[in-house]
Design a protein around this motif. Structure first.
Motif, PDB file in Angstrom:
ATOM      1  N   GLN A  87      -4.484   0.436   5.230  1.00  0.00           N
ATOM      2  CA  GLN A  87      -3.823   0.556   3.932  1.00  0.00           C
ATOM      3  C   GLN A  87      -3.039   1.857   3.872  1.00  0.00           C
ATOM      4  O   GLN A  87      -3.323   2.797   4.617  1.00  0.00           O
ATOM      5  CB  GLN A  87      -4.866   0.595   2.805  1.00  0.00           C
ATOM      6  CG  GLN A  87      -5.578  -0.723   2.575  1.00  0.00           C
ATOM      7  CD  GLN A  87      -6.461  -0.686   1.337  1.00  0.00           C
ATOM      8  OE1 GLN A  87      -6.972   0.364   0.954  1.00  0.00           O
ATOM      9  NE2 GLN A  87      -6.658  -1.842   0.728  1.00  0.00           N
TER      10      GLN A  87
ATOM     11  N   HIS B   8     -11.599   0.470   0.802  1.00  0.00           N
ATOM     12  CA  HIS B   8     -10.192   0.777   0.518  1.00  0.00           C
ATOM     13  C   HIS B   8      -9.968   2.282   0.698  1.00  0.00           C
ATOM     14  O   HIS B   8     -10.930   3.036   0.904  1.00  0.00           O
ATOM     15  CB  HIS B   8      -9.787   0.313  -0.881  1.00  0.00           C
ATOM     16  CG  HIS B   8     -10.700   0.756  -2.000  1.00  0.00           C
ATOM     17  ND1 HIS B   8     -10.469   0.477  -3.319  1.00  0.00           N
ATOM     18  CD2 HIS B   8     -11.851   1.480  -1.984  1.00  0.00           C
ATOM     19  CE1 HIS B   8     -11.441   0.997  -4.065  1.00  0.00           C
ATOM     20  NE2 HIS B   8     -12.284   1.597  -3.290  1.00  0.00           N
TER      21      HIS B   8
ATOM     22  N   ALA C 218      -0.892   5.580  -9.213  1.00  0.00           N
ATOM     23  CA  ALA C 218      -1.460   5.341  -7.885  1.00  0.00           C
ATOM     24  C   ALA C 218      -0.989   3.975  -7.405  1.00  0.00           C
ATOM     25  O   ALA C 218      -0.636   3.111  -8.220  1.00  0.00           O
ATOM     26  CB  ALA C 218      -2.979   5.375  -7.943  1.00  0.00           C
ATOM     27  N   PHE C 219      -0.952   3.817  -6.111  1.00  0.00           N
ATOM     28  CA  PHE C 219      -0.632   2.495  -5.555  1.00  0.00           C
ATOM     29  C   PHE C 219      -1.348   2.329  -4.229  1.00  0.00           C
ATOM     30  O   PHE C 219      -1.748   3.318  -3.600  1.00  0.00           O
ATOM     31  CB  PHE C 219       0.886   2.305  -5.367  1.00  0.00           C
ATOM     32  CG  PHE C 219       1.540   3.358  -4.515  1.00  0.00           C
ATOM     33  CD1 PHE C 219       1.564   3.248  -3.131  1.00  0.00           C
ATOM     34  CD2 PHE C 219       2.136   4.472  -5.107  1.00  0.00           C
ATOM     35  CE1 PHE C 219       2.166   4.214  -2.355  1.00  0.00           C
ATOM     36  CE2 PHE C 219       2.735   5.459  -4.322  1.00  0.00           C
ATOM     37  CZ  PHE C 219       2.759   5.335  -2.941  1.00  0.00           C
ATOM     38  N   GLY C 220      -1.549   1.089  -3.845  1.00  0.00           N
ATOM     39  CA  GLY C 220      -2.200   0.838  -2.557  1.00  0.00           C
ATOM     40  C   GLY C 220      -1.645  -0.428  -1.936  1.00  0.00           C
ATOM     41  O   GLY C 220      -1.510  -1.448  -2.617  1.00  0.00           O
TER      42      GLY C 220
ATOM     43  N   GLU D  60      -2.292   4.338   0.666  1.00  0.00           N
ATOM     44  CA  GLU D  60      -2.558   4.629  -0.741  1.00  0.00           C
ATOM     45  C   GLU D  60      -1.601   5.732  -1.160  1.00  0.00           C
ATOM     46  O   GLU D  60      -1.241   6.585  -0.347  1.00  0.00           O
ATOM     47  CB  GLU D  60      -4.010   5.143  -0.808  1.00  0.00           C
ATOM     48  CG  GLU D  60      -4.531   5.420  -2.163  1.00  0.00           C
ATOM     49  CD  GLU D  60      -5.298   4.211  -2.684  1.00  0.00           C
ATOM     50  OE1 GLU D  60      -5.580   3.285  -1.909  1.00  0.00           O
ATOM     51  OE2 GLU D  60      -5.589   4.217  -3.894  1.00  0.00           O
TER      52      GLU D  60
ATOM     53  N   PHE E 151      -9.689   1.167 -11.497  1.00  0.00           N
ATOM     54  CA  PHE E 151      -9.300   2.583 -11.461  1.00  0.00           C
ATOM     55  C   PHE E 151      -7.905   2.872 -12.003  1.00  0.00           C
ATOM     56  O   PHE E 151      -7.403   3.985 -11.897  1.00  0.00           O
ATOM     57  CB  PHE E 151      -9.437   3.128 -10.030  1.00  0.00           C
ATOM     58  CG  PHE E 151      -9.001   2.135  -8.970  1.00  0.00           C
ATOM     59  CD1 PHE E 151      -9.912   1.228  -8.448  1.00  0.00           C
ATOM     60  CD2 PHE E 151      -7.694   2.108  -8.520  1.00  0.00           C
ATOM     61  CE1 PHE E 151      -9.525   0.304  -7.482  1.00  0.00           C
ATOM     62  CE2 PHE E 151      -7.304   1.190  -7.564  1.00  0.00           C
ATOM     63  CZ  PHE E 151      -8.222   0.279  -7.046  1.00  0.00           C
ATOM     64  N   THR E 152      -7.221   1.839 -12.551  1.00  0.00           N
ATOM     65  CA  THR E 152      -5.906   2.085 -13.154  1.00  0.00           C
ATOM     66  C   THR E 152      -5.844   1.440 -14.537  1.00  0.00           C
ATOM     67  O   THR E 152      -6.469   0.406 -14.792  1.00  0.00           O
ATOM     68  CB  THR E 152      -4.772   1.496 -12.275  1.00  0.00           C
ATOM     69  OG1 THR E 152      -5.199   0.235 -11.780  1.00  0.00           O
ATOM     70  CG2 THR E 152      -4.410   2.411 -11.125  1.00  0.00           C
TER      71      THR E 152
ATOM     72  N   ARG F 249     -13.903  -4.626   5.432  1.00  0.00           N
ATOM     73  CA  ARG F 249     -14.494  -5.558   4.468  1.00  0.00           C
ATOM     74  C   ARG F 249     -15.301  -6.612   5.194  1.00  0.00           C
ATOM     75  O   ARG F 249     -14.920  -7.048   6.282  1.00  0.00           O
ATOM     76  CB  ARG F 249     -13.396  -6.257   3.650  1.00  0.00           C
ATOM     77  CG  ARG F 249     -12.641  -5.236   2.831  1.00  0.00           C
ATOM     78  CD  ARG F 249     -12.306  -5.669   1.453  1.00  0.00           C
ATOM     79  NE  ARG F 249     -11.508  -4.597   0.850  1.00  0.00           N
ATOM     80  CZ  ARG F 249     -10.455  -4.780   0.101  1.00  0.00           C
ATOM     81  NH1 ARG F 249     -10.061  -6.000  -0.190  1.00  0.00           N
ATOM     82  NH2 ARG F 249      -9.803  -3.764  -0.405  1.00  0.00           N
TER      83      ARG F 249
ATOM     84  N   SER G 230      -8.745   4.157  -1.608  1.00  0.00           N
ATOM     85  CA  SER G 230      -8.771   4.790  -2.939  1.00  0.00           C
ATOM     86  C   SER G 230      -9.806   5.916  -3.103  1.00  0.00           C
ATOM     87  O   SER G 230      -9.545   6.865  -3.854  1.00  0.00           O
ATOM     88  CB  SER G 230      -8.971   3.720  -4.017  1.00  0.00           C
ATOM     89  OG  SER G 230      -8.003   2.714  -3.879  1.00  0.00           O
TER      90      SER G 230
ATOM     91  N   GLN H  80      -8.524   9.347  -3.123  1.00  0.00           N
ATOM     92  CA  GLN H  80      -7.878   9.862  -4.359  1.00  0.00           C
ATOM     93  C   GLN H  80      -8.793  10.883  -5.005  1.00  0.00           C
ATOM     94  O   GLN H  80      -8.407  12.017  -5.297  1.00  0.00           O
ATOM     95  CB  GLN H  80      -7.681   8.731  -5.371  1.00  0.00           C
ATOM     96  CG  GLN H  80      -6.568   7.759  -5.085  1.00  0.00           C
ATOM     97  CD  GLN H  80      -6.341   6.830  -6.292  1.00  0.00           C
ATOM     98  OE1 GLN H  80      -6.702   7.142  -7.429  1.00  0.00           O
ATOM     99  NE2 GLN H  80      -5.728   5.686  -6.030  1.00  0.00           N
TER     100      GLN H  80
ATOM    101  N   GLY I 166      -0.736  -3.415  -5.179  1.00  0.00           N
ATOM    102  CA  GLY I 166      -1.354  -3.116  -6.464  1.00  0.00           C
ATOM    103  C   GLY I 166      -1.080  -1.669  -6.842  1.00  0.00           C
ATOM    104  O   GLY I 166      -0.997  -0.801  -5.973  1.00  0.00           O
TER     105      GLY I 166
HETATM  106  N1  DAH Z   1      -7.646  -0.241  -3.619  1.00  0.00           N
HETATM  107  C1  DAH Z   1      -6.966  -1.470  -3.913  1.00  0.00           C
HETATM  108  C2  DAH Z   1      -7.405  -2.543  -2.899  1.00  0.00           C
HETATM  109  O1  DAH Z   1      -7.890  -2.210  -1.866  1.00  0.00           O
HETATM  110  C3  DAH Z   1      -5.480  -1.299  -3.825  1.00  0.00           C
HETATM  111  C4  DAH Z   1      -4.954  -0.461  -4.939  1.00  0.00           C
HETATM  112  C5  DAH Z   1      -4.570  -1.058  -6.093  1.00  0.00           C
HETATM  113  C6  DAH Z   1      -4.848   0.910  -4.791  1.00  0.00           C
HETATM  114  C7  DAH Z   1      -4.100  -0.303  -7.149  1.00  0.00           C
HETATM  115  C8  DAH Z   1      -4.370   1.688  -5.842  1.00  0.00           C
HETATM  116  C9  DAH Z   1      -3.988   1.042  -7.024  1.00  0.00           C
HETATM  117  O2  DAH Z   1      -4.272   3.003  -5.773  1.00  0.00           O
HETATM  118  O3  DAH Z   1      -3.519   1.806  -8.046  1.00  0.00           O
HETATM  119  O4  DAH Z   1      -7.229  -3.689  -3.173  1.00  0.00           O
END
Ligand code: DAH
Length: 346
Positions: free
Chosen positions: A217, A177, A314-316, A219, A259-260, A203, A179, A182, A291
């Protein structure tokens, strides 16, 4: 003999005047004035004549030969001109016909939507960050609060590089990912921080309509003082509304990511039916999108940021997912098939 020569000349001139193809000229030339032609045939007997007759016949033969030669030259020119004209007529170009359009290359749909997303976030003050694709277990998992036996580390989901583990950083992996960037960015730049991280991830998955081993992705990470979930919702609603060119509503559901804390799943109002309910949103009016959550204190600590002073969200999200929603695709494979009939519609 004189009359014979005159006859040959007349016959030749007549044949020349009736000739219709330039290729036949050479044959006529051979037939009448060639080395074994009609004229040469007659002149074979000239040696038996007296001097005076030789002279008269010789002169006459020469004149006839010239006449025939001139007629041949003129005819050849005439026929060649005619044939050239016919050829030009046949090759005539119609300049009024519409021209063929050049097959111009275009930017791939995934790259285009990534750029569009980047521009929207940049307008909101986010910088673009990047990190290595061959990542360490430390950044891909540990710093993001994944416990040692988290299933995502399993060989099923992660491509491990076949090299001995580093005592501090663990094994090398293809990042699963975006992330880990970050943590890398927080370590490098500290707080406050406002970044997005677009990029390719990997993956160890079997390929089907919704899964691929390589995908993209975006992020997002915002770290500052007094940051709450309201900020997260506002940023994502603004981003989605700009991307889909229409007012988008969002809805949170509880989720789980290491991580959240809290972790959330964000659904967006269905762009296809405007919340009326349709096949794509399974008649709920909302579509699962991404997410997100508030950055876990352990992640802040691993990134040298004091959780008592700074917080963040954070979001992804999957780039394919956004692209599919924007263009109404059923499968991500459609985008990778390199089928021009599909790509040209985007
Ligand atoms: N890294 C997660 C994934 O690959 C996606 C993700 C979810 C990123 C929540 C984030 C987060 O920064 O807060 O499924």
């Amino acid at each position: 003999m004189l009359t014979e020569i005159t006859e040959i000349q007349n016959q030749a001139l007549q044949e020349i005047s009736q000739c219709e193809k330039s290729e036949q000229i050479l044959e006529i030339e051979k037939k009448y004035i060639g080395k074994q032609g009609a004229l040469a045939d007659i002149l074979k007997n000239i040696k038996n004549l007296d001097v005076e007759a030789k002279k008269t016949i010789g002169q006459k033969a020469n004149i006839s030969k010239h006449e025939i030669q001139n007629a041949l030259i003129n005819k050849r020119r005439e026929l060649e001109n005619k044939e050239l004209l016919e050829q030009l007529k046949a090759e005539k170009i119609d300049v009024t016909l519409p021209s063929q359009k050049p097959n111009n290359a275009t930017i791939n749909a995934l790259s285009a939507i990534q750029k569009q997303a980047e521009e929207i976030f940049e307008k909101m003050g986010f910088a673009i960050a990047d990190g290595p694709h061959v990542e360490s277990e430390l950044y891909n998992f540990d710093s993001l609060n994944f416990k040692t036996h988290h299933p995502a580390r399993d060989i099923q989901d992660t491509f491990f590089i076949d090299k001995e583990a580093n005592p501090e950083h663990g094994k090398l992996v293809l990042r699963t990912h975006t992330s880990p960037v970050q943590v890398r960015s927080m370590l490098k730049m500290g707080a406050p921080l406002k970044i997005i991280i677009p990029g390719r991830v990997y993956r160890n998955e079997d390929q089907d309509a919704t899964h691929e081993h390589t995908f993209y992705q975006i992020e997002g990470l915002l770290i500052d003082e007094n940051i709450g979930i309201g900020h997260l919702k506002a940023v994502l609603e603004e981003f989605l509304s700009q991307l889909f060119n229409t007012k988008i509503e969002t809805k949170f559901r509880p989720g789980y990511f290491p991580f959240t804390e809290p972790s959330l799943e964000l659904d967006m109002s269905c762009v296809f039916c405007k919340k009326q309910g349709c096949k794509i949103c399974k008649h709920t009016g909302f579509i699962e999108l991404l997410g997100c959550g508030m950055v876990h204190p352990n992640v802040l600590k691993a990134s040298n940021i004091d959780p008592n002073q700074h917080q963040g969200f954070a979001f992804g999200m999957g780039l394919d997912r956004i692209l599919m929603l924007k263009h109404g695709f059923a499968s991500v494979c459609d985008l990778r098939a390199n089928d021009l009939r599909i790509l040209k519609q985007l």
